[in-house]
Design a protein around this motif. Structure first.
Motif, PDB file in Angstrom:
ATOM      1  N   VAL A   1    -107.644  10.111  42.772  1.00 42.17           N
ATOM      2  CA  VAL A   1    -107.930   8.833  42.119  1.00 42.17           C
ATOM      3  C   VAL A   1    -107.526   8.950  40.655  1.00 42.17           C
ATOM      4  O   VAL A   1    -107.697  10.016  40.038  1.00 42.17           O
ATOM      5  CB  VAL A   1    -109.435   8.490  42.216  1.00 42.17           C
ATOM      6  CG1 VAL A   1    -109.755   7.193  41.462  1.00 42.17           C
ATOM      7  CG2 VAL A   1    -109.878   8.391  43.670  1.00 42.17           C
ATOM      8  N   ALA A   2    -106.994   7.858  40.109  1.00 42.72           N
ATOM      9  CA  ALA A   2    -106.668   7.807  38.683  1.00 42.72           C
ATOM     10  C   ALA A   2    -107.163   6.492  38.098  1.00 42.72           C
ATOM     11  O   ALA A   2    -106.800   5.413  38.595  1.00 42.72           O
ATOM     12  CB  ALA A   2    -105.171   7.956  38.455  1.00 42.72           C
ATOM     13  N   LEU A   3    -107.990   6.578  37.067  1.00 39.97           N
ATOM     14  CA  LEU A   3    -108.517   5.407  36.372  1.00 39.97           C
ATOM     15  C   LEU A   3    -108.282   5.568  34.876  1.00 39.97           C
ATOM     16  O   LEU A   3    -108.182   6.695  34.371  1.00 39.97           O
ATOM     17  CB  LEU A   3    -110.029   5.272  36.606  1.00 39.97           C
ATOM     18  CG  LEU A   3    -110.544   5.205  38.036  1.00 39.97           C
ATOM     19  CD1 LEU A   3    -112.075   5.238  38.031  1.00 39.97           C
ATOM     20  CD2 LEU A   3    -110.046   3.950  38.740  1.00 39.97           C
ATOM     21  N   VAL A   4    -108.216   4.456  34.172  1.00 40.90           N
ATOM     22  CA  VAL A   4    -108.242   4.532  32.714  1.00 40.90           C
ATOM     23  C   VAL A   4    -109.549   5.191  32.293  1.00 40.90           C
ATOM     24  O   VAL A   4    -110.632   4.803  32.769  1.00 40.90           O
ATOM     25  CB  VAL A   4    -108.105   3.136  32.079  1.00 40.90           C
ATOM     26  CG1 VAL A   4    -108.468   3.177  30.594  1.00 40.90           C
ATOM     27  CG2 VAL A   4    -106.695   2.611  32.235  1.00 40.90           C
TER      28      VAL A   4
ATOM     29  N   THR B   1    -111.348   1.768  42.779  1.00 38.57           N
ATOM     30  CA  THR B   1    -110.419   0.714  42.379  1.00 38.57           C
ATOM     31  C   THR B   1    -110.621   0.307  40.929  1.00 38.57           C
ATOM     32  O   THR B   1    -109.900  -0.550  40.421  1.00 38.57           O
ATOM     33  CB  THR B   1    -110.575  -0.533  43.263  1.00 38.57           C
ATOM     34  OG1 THR B   1    -111.825  -1.182  42.967  1.00 38.57           O
ATOM     35  CG2 THR B   1    -110.498  -0.170  44.739  1.00 38.57           C
ATOM     36  N   GLY B   2    -111.609   0.895  40.268  1.00 45.65           N
ATOM     37  CA  GLY B   2    -111.920   0.536  38.891  1.00 45.65           C
ATOM     38  C   GLY B   2    -112.911  -0.596  38.768  1.00 45.65           C
ATOM     39  O   GLY B   2    -113.240  -1.029  37.660  1.00 45.65           O
TER      40      GLY B   2
ATOM     41  N   ARG C   1    -114.522  -3.787  34.465  1.00 42.10           N
ATOM     42  CA  ARG C   1    -113.615  -3.067  35.360  1.00 42.10           C
ATOM     43  C   ARG C   1    -112.626  -2.256  34.522  1.00 42.10           C
ATOM     44  O   ARG C   1    -112.408  -2.558  33.344  1.00 42.10           O
ATOM     45  CB  ARG C   1    -112.877  -4.000  36.315  1.00 42.10           C
ATOM     46  CG  ARG C   1    -111.977  -5.036  35.668  1.00 42.10           C
ATOM     47  CD  ARG C   1    -111.213  -5.824  36.745  1.00 42.10           C
ATOM     48  NE  ARG C   1    -110.376  -4.956  37.568  1.00 42.10           N
ATOM     49  CZ  ARG C   1    -110.638  -4.645  38.853  1.00 42.10           C
ATOM     50  NH1 ARG C   1    -111.709  -5.123  39.447  1.00 42.10           N
ATOM     51  NH2 ARG C   1    -109.829  -3.860  39.525  1.00 42.10           N
ATOM     52  N   VAL C   2    -112.056  -1.260  35.139  1.00 45.31           N
ATOM     53  CA  VAL C   2    -111.036  -0.447  34.477  1.00 45.31           C
ATOM     54  C   VAL C   2    -109.806  -0.403  35.377  1.00 45.31           C
ATOM     55  O   VAL C   2    -109.893  -0.605  36.591  1.00 45.31           O
ATOM     56  CB  VAL C   2    -111.537   0.983  34.176  1.00 45.31           C
ATOM     57  CG1 VAL C   2    -112.667   0.949  33.180  1.00 45.31           C
ATOM     58  CG2 VAL C   2    -111.952   1.708  35.447  1.00 45.31           C
ATOM     59  N   THR C   3    -108.666  -0.148  34.782  1.00 42.94           N
ATOM     60  CA  THR C   3    -107.419  -0.105  35.534  1.00 42.94           C
ATOM     61  C   THR C   3    -107.370   1.144  36.408  1.00 42.94           C
ATOM     62  O   THR C   3    -107.695   2.245  35.966  1.00 42.94           O
ATOM     63  CB  THR C   3    -106.216  -0.105  34.579  1.00 42.94           C
ATOM     64  OG1 THR C   3    -106.244  -1.299  33.792  1.00 42.94           O
ATOM     65  CG2 THR C   3    -104.901  -0.033  35.344  1.00 42.94           C
ATOM     66  N   ALA C   4    -106.956   0.955  37.672  1.00 40.87           N
ATOM     67  CA  ALA C   4    -106.681   2.067  38.581  1.00 40.87           C
ATOM     68  C   ALA C   4    -105.176   2.155  38.780  1.00 40.87           C
ATOM     69  O   ALA C   4    -104.476   1.129  38.813  1.00 40.87           O
ATOM     70  CB  ALA C   4    -107.381   1.846  39.917  1.00 40.87           C
TER      71      ALA C   4
END
Length: 358
Positions: free
Chosen positions: A43-46, A78-79, A95-98
Motif C-alpha cells: 500500500v502507498a499513501l501520502v 484507499t486513503g 482522505r489522503v491520496t493512494a
C-alpha cells in the motif's frame, strides 16, 4: 518548475523493505507512506494526515488501516478516513491520496500521476531475470546528491567510462572511439564498439581472454529514468551475433532512478551476468565492483550538482558526446509539458488521453 514526470512507474522500494512496519520515503518531492496489508499486498499513501498534516508514519497499523499518531484518525488502504475519534460524522475532506503499486523484479513500483494512465506494460523488461544460467545481484541502493537528469546524462555517456571508471569498466583504448545514438518513441540508445583492445580491469578479473577483445557498450535510457547497460566483450574478430555475445563475457546492469527531490535521487540497481552465475564469491565481488563504479559517478555528480546550483548554469559548452543526453532532456520536457494543465483561452482542461501522452 518541477522536472518530474508523474505519469511513469518508479521504484519506490525493494520488496523486502516494505512490510508491516510503516516506511516513509520522499518520492518526486512527495512524502509517501509504504506498508503491507495483512495479506501481503503493498500500500502507498501520502504520508500526511489531512487534519494537522502530521506524518501518518508516526502512527500505527490497526489491521490494514493506518491510525494517525496525533488525534487517532484512521485511514483505509484507499486513503479514505474510516474513523474520527469523538465524532460520528467524517468530513468529506478527510482522505489522503493512494497510489497504484505493482511488484516486479523484486521491487515495489509506484505510479504518482493520473491513475487512469497507469499501464504496467510500460515497465521496462529485464532480460534473463529468473534465468538460472545467469547470476543476479539485486536489492542494491545508493543515494545520489544530484538531480536525476544529471544521472541520466551520465547513463547514456559511454565516453566517461575511460576516465571515471578506469579501475573497473574503462581503459584508454576507448578514448577516441565515437558514440552512436539512436532514438525511439520512449527511449534513447547510445552505444559504441571498441575493437582489438585489451580487456578492461573487470574483464581481466572475471574472464579468461588470452588476447585482444572487441568490447561493446550499449546504454539504453527508457523514459523518464530507467537505464540499462548491455556490456561485454568477445575475442577480437569474432562475429558479433547475439549468440556469440551470450557465449562471451556479458552483463546487463539495470538502474532504476527515482527522484527524491530536485537535487537528490534514489538509485536502485540490479545486475545480471552470464559468467560464474552460481558462484556466491563472484556475486559478492561484482556487487563490490559495481558499487565502486556507481559511487565514482555519485561523487562526481554531487560536485556537478553543487556547481550548477552555485552558478545557475547547467553547462557552458556542449560536445558531440552530449547528443544522447540532449535528446533525453528534450523528450522529458515534452512529457512534463503534456502533464501540465493545458487550457485554451476558454479554460477547457486537457483530456486524460492528452495527460497520458496519447
Amino acid at each position: 518548475m518541477s522536472t518530474f514526470v508523474k505519469n511513469a512507474w518508479y521504484v519506490a522500494a525493494w520488496s523486502r523493505e516494505v512490510g508491516r512496519t510503516l516506511l516513509s520515503r520522499t518520492l518526486l518531492g512527495e512524502q509517501v507512506l509504504l506498508y503491507r496489508r495483512e495479506d501481503g499486498t503493498p500500500v502507498a499513501l501520502v504520508d500526511r494526515c489531512p487534519h494537522k498534516l502530521a506524518p501518518l508514519s508516526l502512527g500505527e497499523l490497526k489491521g490494514d488501516h493506518v491510525q494517525c499518531g496525533y488525534h487517532g484518525m484512521t485511514f483505509d488502504c484507499t486513503g479514505t478516513c474510516v474513523r474520527v475519534p469523538g465524532q460520528q460524522n467524517i468530513p468529506p475532506t478527510a482522505r489522503v491520496t493512494a497510489f497504484p503499486l505493482v511488484e516486479r523484479y523484486g521491487a515495489v513500483w509506484i505510479w504518482m500521476g493520473d491513475p487512469a494512465c497507469a499501464d504496467i506494460g510500460t515497465i521496462v523488461d529485464v532480460p534473463h531475470y529468473g534465468d538460472p544460467d545467469w547470476g543476479l545481484v539485486d536489492n542494491q541502493y545508493l543515494h545520489f546528491r544530484s538531480n536525476y537528469l544529471n544521472i541520466t546524462d551520465n547513463l547514456v555517456d559511454p565516453a566517461h567510462t575511460t576516465y571515471v571508471h578506469k579501475n573497473t569498466i574503462g581503459n584508454a583504448a576507448g578514448e577516441d572511439v565515437g558514440v552512436k545514438v539512436e532514438q525511439g518513441d520512449a527511449h534513447v540508445l547510445a552505444y559504441r564498439w571498441i575493437r582489438n583492445a585489451p580487456p578492461v580491469p573487470l574483464v581481466q578479473k572475471m574472464a579468461n581472454f588470452s588476447g585482444m577483445t572487441d568490447r561493446w557498450q550499449y546504454y539504453y535510457l527508457h523514459l523518464p529514468s530507467t537505464s540499462y547497460v548491455d556490456f561485454g566483450c568477445i575475442e577480437s574478430g569474432t562475429e558479433p551475433t547475439e549468440d556469440n555475445k551470450d557465449r562471451g563475457f556479458r552483463s546487463f546492469s539495470f538502474n532504476f532512478l527515482t527522484p527524491e527531490t530536485e537535487t537528490t535521487t534514489h538509485y536502485f540497481w540490479l545486475h545480471l551476468r552470464n559468467y560464474h552465475a552460481h558462484d556466491s564469491a563472484v556475486s559478492a565481488d561484482v556487487e563490490r565492483l559495481m558499487t565502486l563504479t556507481f559511487e565514482e559517478d555519485a561523487v562526481l555528480l554531487a560536485y556537478v550538482q553543487r556547481e550548477q546550483e552555485r552558478t545557475g548554469v547547467r553547462e557552458y559548452t556542449r560536445l558531440g558526446i552530449d547528443n544522447a543526453p540532449a535528446r533525453i532532456r528534450r523528450m522529458v520536457e515534452r512529457l512534463i509539458a503534456q502533464e501540465a494543465p493545458l487550457a485554451d483561452k476558454q479554460g477547457d482542461a486537457r483530456t486524460t488521453a492528452d495527460a497520458c501522452g496519447a
